[in-house]
Motif scaffolding. Sequence first.
Motif, PDB file in Angstrom:
ATOM      1  N   MET A   1      43.815  57.652  32.436  1.00 24.32           N
ATOM      2  CA  MET A   1      44.985  57.448  33.278  1.00 24.32           C
ATOM      3  C   MET A   1      46.098  58.430  32.941  1.00 24.32           C
ATOM      4  SD  MET A   1      45.487  53.391  33.849  1.00 24.32           S
ATOM      5  CE  MET A   1      44.794  52.769  32.338  1.00 24.32           C
ATOM      6  N   ALA A   2      46.030  59.070  31.774  1.00 22.98           N
ATOM      7  CA  ALA A   2      47.065  60.014  31.414  1.00 22.98           C
ATOM      8  C   ALA A   2      46.872  61.308  32.172  1.00 22.98           C
ATOM      9  CB  ALA A   2      47.039  60.272  29.911  1.00 22.98           C
ATOM     10  N   GLY A   3      47.868  62.188  32.055  1.00 25.58           N
ATOM     11  CA  GLY A   3      47.742  63.478  32.684  1.00 25.58           C
ATOM     12  C   GLY A   3      48.868  63.717  33.660  1.00 25.58           C
ATOM     13  N   PRO A   4      48.972  64.948  34.166  1.00 24.93           N
ATOM     14  CA  PRO A   4      50.083  65.298  35.051  1.00 24.93           C
ATOM     15  C   PRO A   4      50.098  64.460  36.312  1.00 24.93           C
ATOM     16  CG  PRO A   4      48.919  67.255  34.276  1.00 24.93           C
ATOM     17  CD  PRO A   4      48.073  66.080  33.899  1.00 24.93           C
ATOM     18  N   GLN A   5      51.281  64.075  36.728  1.00 22.92           N
ATOM     19  CA  GLN A   5      51.477  63.432  38.015  1.00 22.92           C
ATOM     20  C   GLN A   5      52.933  63.603  38.408  1.00 22.92           C
ATOM     21  OE1 GLN A   5      50.242  59.412  36.936  1.00 22.92           O
ATOM     22  NE2 GLN A   5      52.321  58.741  37.240  1.00 22.92           N
ATOM     23  N   ASP A   6      53.249  63.409  39.643  1.00 22.31           N
ATOM     24  CA  ASP A   6      54.577  63.650  40.160  1.00 22.31           C
ATOM     25  C   ASP A   6      55.517  62.525  39.742  1.00 22.31           C
ATOM     26  OD1 ASP A   6      56.840  64.203  41.572  1.00 22.31           O
ATOM     27  OD2 ASP A   6      55.787  64.681  43.441  1.00 22.31           O
ATOM     28  N   VAL A   7      56.484  62.842  38.889  1.00 22.88           N
ATOM     29  CA  VAL A   7      57.413  61.832  38.406  1.00 22.88           C
ATOM     30  C   VAL A   7      58.234  61.248  39.542  1.00 22.88           C
ATOM     31  CG1 VAL A   7      59.355  61.431  36.846  1.00 22.88           C
ATOM     32  CG2 VAL A   7      57.532  62.959  36.176  1.00 22.88           C
ATOM     33  N   ARG A   8      58.421  62.017  40.602  1.00 23.05           N
ATOM     34  CA  ARG A   8      59.264  61.538  41.700  1.00 23.05           C
ATOM     35  C   ARG A   8      58.623  60.391  42.468  1.00 23.05           C
ATOM     36  NH1 ARG A   8      59.994  67.196  44.533  1.00 23.05           N
ATOM     37  NH2 ARG A   8      57.859  67.332  43.746  1.00 23.05           N
ATOM     38  N   THR A   9      57.327  60.140  42.269  1.00 13.35           N
ATOM     39  CA  THR A   9      56.667  59.100  43.054  1.00 13.35           C
ATOM     40  C   THR A   9      56.319  57.860  42.249  1.00 13.35           C
ATOM     41  OG1 THR A   9      54.460  60.001  42.623  1.00 13.35           O
ATOM     42  CG2 THR A   9      55.637  60.856  44.545  1.00 13.35           C
ATOM     43  N   TYR A  10      56.515  57.894  40.928  1.00 17.21           N
ATOM     44  CA  TYR A  10      56.008  56.758  40.155  1.00 17.21           C
ATOM     45  C   TYR A  10      56.739  55.461  40.445  1.00 17.21           C
ATOM     46  CZ  TYR A  10      59.874  57.458  36.820  1.00 17.21           C
ATOM     47  OH  TYR A  10      61.103  57.576  36.233  1.00 17.21           O
ATOM     48  N   TYR A  81      53.627  52.434  30.809  1.00 22.81           N
ATOM     49  CA  TYR A  81      53.869  53.773  31.341  1.00 22.81           C
ATOM     50  C   TYR A  81      54.622  54.576  30.290  1.00 22.81           C
ATOM     51  CZ  TYR A  81      54.892  57.423  34.735  1.00 22.81           C
ATOM     52  OH  TYR A  81      54.950  58.627  35.398  1.00 22.81           O
ATOM     53  N   ALA A  82      54.371  55.885  30.239  1.00 27.20           N
ATOM     54  CA  ALA A  82      55.038  56.763  29.282  1.00 27.20           C
ATOM     55  C   ALA A  82      55.439  58.061  29.967  1.00 27.20           C
ATOM     56  CB  ALA A  82      54.133  57.056  28.096  1.00 27.20           C
ATOM     57  N   GLU A  95      47.604  62.856  25.174  1.00 28.29           N
ATOM     58  CA  GLU A  95      46.265  62.570  24.655  1.00 28.29           C
ATOM     59  C   GLU A  95      46.206  61.168  24.055  1.00 28.29           C
ATOM     60  OE1 GLU A  95      43.066  64.362  21.376  1.00 28.29           O
ATOM     61  OE2 GLU A  95      44.959  65.392  21.764  1.00 28.29           O
ATOM     62  N   ALA A  96      47.240  60.819  23.277  1.00 23.98           N
ATOM     63  CA  ALA A  96      47.279  59.485  22.680  1.00 23.98           C
ATOM     64  C   ALA A  96      47.379  58.410  23.758  1.00 23.98           C
ATOM     65  CB  ALA A  96      48.456  59.382  21.714  1.00 23.98           C
ATOM     66  N   ALA A  97      48.162  58.681  24.807  1.00 22.65           N
ATOM     67  CA  ALA A  97      48.301  57.719  25.901  1.00 22.65           C
ATOM     68  C   ALA A  97      46.977  57.517  26.620  1.00 22.65           C
ATOM     69  CB  ALA A  97      49.372  58.199  26.874  1.00 22.65           C
ATOM     70  N   GLU A  98      46.224  58.593  26.820  1.00 30.22           N
ATOM     71  CA  GLU A  98      44.939  58.473  27.502  1.00 30.22           C
ATOM     72  C   GLU A  98      43.969  57.609  26.700  1.00 30.22           C
ATOM     73  OE1 GLU A  98      41.710  61.310  29.778  1.00 30.22           O
ATOM     74  OE2 GLU A  98      43.093  62.201  28.339  1.00 30.22           O
ATOM     75  N   LYS A  99      43.967  57.780  25.381  1.00 25.49           N
ATOM     76  CA  LYS A  99      43.086  56.984  24.540  1.00 25.49           C
ATOM     77  C   LYS A  99      43.454  55.510  24.585  1.00 25.49           C
ATOM     78  CE  LYS A  99      41.926  60.675  21.261  1.00 25.49           C
ATOM     79  NZ  LYS A  99      42.044  61.148  19.868  1.00 25.49           N
ATOM     80  N   CYS A 104      50.686  58.176  31.854  1.00 29.98           N
ATOM     81  CA  CYS A 104      51.586  59.115  31.178  1.00 29.98           C
ATOM     82  C   CYS A 104      51.891  60.306  32.075  1.00 29.98           C
ATOM     83  CB  CYS A 104      50.973  59.603  29.865  1.00 29.98           C
ATOM     84  SG  CYS A 104      52.046  60.715  28.919  1.00 29.98           S
ATOM     85  N   THR A 105      53.140  60.730  32.052  1.00 26.06           N
ATOM     86  CA  THR A 105      53.574  61.915  32.775  1.00 26.06           C
ATOM     87  C   THR A 105      54.142  62.919  31.781  1.00 26.06           C
ATOM     88  OG1 THR A 105      54.104  60.756  34.824  1.00 26.06           O
ATOM     89  CG2 THR A 105      55.243  62.817  34.435  1.00 26.06           C
ATOM     90  N   ARG A 106      53.715  64.156  31.907  1.00 29.44           N
ATOM     91  CA  ARG A 106      54.286  65.245  31.115  1.00 29.44           C
ATOM     92  C   ARG A 106      55.237  66.010  32.018  1.00 29.44           C
ATOM     93  NH1 ARG A 106      49.218  68.378  28.697  1.00 29.44           N
ATOM     94  NH2 ARG A 106      50.906  69.755  28.007  1.00 29.44           N
ATOM     95  N   THR A 107      56.521  65.983  31.690  1.00 28.70           N
ATOM     96  CA  THR A 107      57.507  66.574  32.587  1.00 28.70           C
ATOM     97  C   THR A 107      57.434  68.082  32.634  1.00 28.70           C
ATOM     98  OG1 THR A 107      59.186  66.645  30.848  1.00 28.70           O
ATOM     99  CG2 THR A 107      59.086  64.667  32.210  1.00 28.70           C
TER     100      THR A 107
END
Length: 373
Positions: A1-10, A81-82, A95-99, A104-107
């Motif tokens: 579930m971790a990885g890049p995603q659009d922060v504007r839509t969460y 959520y992180a 990576e820790a969030a995915e485990k 998770c979103t990386r800005t």
Amino acid sequence: MAGPQDVRTYSTELDLAGRRVVVFGGEATVLRHLARLLGTGAEITVVAPAVCPAIEAMAKAGRLRWHARSWQLNDLAYAWYAIASTRGDDAAIAEAAEKQRVFCTRTATEAIRTPAPDHPGPGVALIGAGPGDPDLITVRGRDLLRAADTVLVDRLAPLELLADLRPEVEIIDAAKLPYSRTTAQEQLNELLVDRARAGQFVVRLKGGDPYVFGCGFEEVTACAEAGVPVTVVPGVSSALAAPALAGIPVTYRGMTQEVTIVSGHLVPDQERSLVDWSALGQRKGTLVILMGVTHVARTTELLMRAGRDATTPALVVQDAATRFQRVLTSTLADLAEDCRTHDVTPPAVFVIGPTAGLKVPNVVAQPEPCLSS
């Protein structure tokens, strides 16, 4: 579930109400994400060794929790959520969030530049954002804010307004500027001028109205003297909005025909104070005091000594126009002690005078105030 995603839509795709959200990082860039989170009802925790003044103020006000340290694996425990916005640890956090199966979103993934809508060109807009509710900014203020390249924001401005900014817009916490208050103001003025001269459209976003105890005229003067085009957008002042949201008018036919607005940030009887408290004590109209929490005891003492009746109705509105709004009713004689008893903290607006004692049933305020007496 971790990885890049659009922060504007969460905030629309994820139901975060009552869920634990962890934000890693405390720079001013995080404010745009906190702006969206604050409206979701999430339980927010910020993890960072240091944070900008706006985040620190939110932590002190109980709007979020702040752990003043570097991130740890157990920070993700029970998180739903992180957001990773650090200087170098984002990949490890993701990576820790995915485990741990945490969204998770990386800005750092927000590097795509989008054009500003109807860019006004180089210049500065001084915008009053109103007393606290982001919906109370003017239409013109919101439109100019959306066109900004850089936003310099005060901690009292509604941070929710930052949520819709384009990802590449730079957010600067004005309270972060170093040195004394006067020197910081000079640096802020220089920053406005320098960014505008570099071709940017800069928004100076201030709480309330920028010309009511807001140093707005100093900033406009600096821009004008430097030949930088500047636009002033008035805002709704908390001096009038806070009493109204508490259901109290500052004037009332047959009761009071005057209202006086003063700053209470200085010790009332010190030489630097320009307020004539003795004269105010002899008046009968409504007195509105901004920034007066620290010296409320001395202020009320001087007003009564000068002739104000000790039984004069008094009111204090804390965190006006936010979901944390509190209203405390009192009298001039009891106001200071009641503030201590109920732990009144800034920002707060004091109303002293006959109208502060009016009682109107079923007053609809937005948000609904929590009444104490």
